[in-house]
Write an enzyme that holds these catalytic residues in place. Structure first.
Site, PDB file in Angstrom:
ATOM      1  N   SER A  46       4.018  87.148  31.878  1.00  0.00           N
ATOM      2  CA  SER A  46       2.751  86.699  31.285  1.00  0.00           C
ATOM      3  C   SER A  46       1.740  87.837  31.292  1.00  0.00           C
ATOM      4  O   SER A  46       0.735  87.781  30.581  1.00  0.00           O
ATOM      5  CB  SER A  46       2.192  85.502  32.069  1.00  0.00           C
ATOM      6  N   GLU A 182       9.182  74.665  33.372  1.00  0.00           N
ATOM      7  CA  GLU A 182       7.913  74.805  32.647  1.00  0.00           C
ATOM      8  C   GLU A 182       7.802  73.756  31.535  1.00  0.00           C
ATOM      9  O   GLU A 182       8.697  73.629  30.684  1.00  0.00           O
ATOM     10  CB  GLU A 182       7.811  76.224  32.050  1.00  0.00           C
TER      11      GLU A 182
HETATM   12  O1  KIV Z   1       5.377  84.887  33.283  1.00  0.00           O
HETATM   13  C1  KIV Z   1       4.889  83.961  33.957  1.00  0.00           C
HETATM   14  O2  KIV Z   1       3.746  84.007  34.411  1.00  0.00           O
HETATM   15  C2  KIV Z   1       5.722  82.793  34.202  1.00  0.00           C
HETATM   16  C3  KIV Z   1       5.032  81.536  34.650  1.00  0.00           C
HETATM   17  C4  KIV Z   1       4.415  80.902  33.473  1.00  0.00           C
HETATM   18  C5  KIV Z   1       5.953  80.617  35.354  1.00  0.00           C
HETATM   19  O3  KIV Z   1       6.897  82.834  33.999  1.00  0.00           O
END
Ligand code: KIV
Length: 264
Positions: A46, A182
């Protein structure tokens, strides 16, 4: 001080102590999380969106993940550290072994996370048999956003829910030591959490998972755009970042987060 271990996390599940997880990408926030009592830090891909300003997680590279993981490690002594394997860095077994080893040896990750179901069974077995702890990721898979047609809730229909449940069982059997779920209906997440002996961490998956994870900048209310329904702006409640993170930990641990309105 030594870092939390997988054994301690498994014990938390067995004793029904909720596991508090947040993402972080740098040393300062890693320190804040540790002080607030977070158990696991996820260096999520993310970061492509919240740090780099990309439209998706797809442009993130292994080198980016190593850089941010090493920063997070330097900011904490106790947190258990999971790092995402970015898009296409585990397209085959050789590539997965090479890149996972880099994330652990150069970045310092204790566990790597990858997105996908039964199609990853052989790959996960190859990683875990060589001592690389794996966290699976099912439900909404951000690296497959273009294939899924958007960031949509998964597993609403009975057949899709059954597939996610069977995928979860396959991942545990292949050797995965943790699972992130998720954006799936709370009822499905409850069933999966009860069926597996490994900790199941939910994001938009209801209150009955063994733990919760949020993207740090979402729960601080600073991610541009609309906040996802399953998140909550903890900073707005108290106006101070360390206090907001502590409040999140408390809410996860005592079952106040997520509420019925924050699930599907
Ligand atoms: O990349 C991320 O932050 C994640 C979370 C949304 C679980 O995979």
């Amino acid at each position: 001080m030594s870092r939390l271990s997988l054994n301690q996390l498994r014990k938390m599940k067995a004793e029904k102590n909720k596991i508090a997880v947040l993402t972080a990408y740098d040393a300062s926030f890693s320190h804040v999380l540790e002080q607030a009592g977070v158990d696991i830090v996820l260096v999520g891909d993310s970061l492509g969106m919240v740090i780099q300003g990309q439209e998706s997680t797809l442009p993130v590279t292994v080198d980016h993940m190593i850089y941010h993981t090493a920063n997070v490690i330097r900011g904490s002594d106790r947190l258990f550290v999971i790092t995402d394997m970015p898009f296409m860095s585990y397209a085959n077994i050789d590539q997965a072994l090479h890149n996972a080893a880099r994330l652990m040896a150069e970045g310092g990750a204790q566990m790597i996370k990858l997105e996908g179901g039964a199609e990853l069974v052989e790959l996960i077995a190859a990683l875990t048999q060589r001592g690389i702890p794996v966290c699976g990721h099912l439900g909404l898979l951000p690296q497959s956003v273009h294939k899924l047609g958007g960031y949509l809730v998964q597993g609403r229909e009975a057949s899709a829910a059954e597939k996610i449940l069977q995928d979860a069982i396959s991942l545990e059997e292949a050797g995965a030591d943790m699972l992130v779920l998720e954006c799936v209906p709370a009822e499905l997440a409850k069933k999966i959490s009860e069926a597996l002996s490994i900790p199941v961490i939910g994001i938009g998956a209801g209150a009955d998972c063994d733990g919760q994870v949020l993207v740090l900048y979402d729960m601080l209310g600073i991610t541009p755009g609309k906040r996802p329904r399953f998140s909550h702006d903890f900073l707005a409640d108290c106006g101070h970042i360390p206090a907001a993170v502590s409040r999140y930990v408390e809410a996860v641990k005592n079952g106040d987060f997520p509420t019925a309105e924050q699930q599907y």
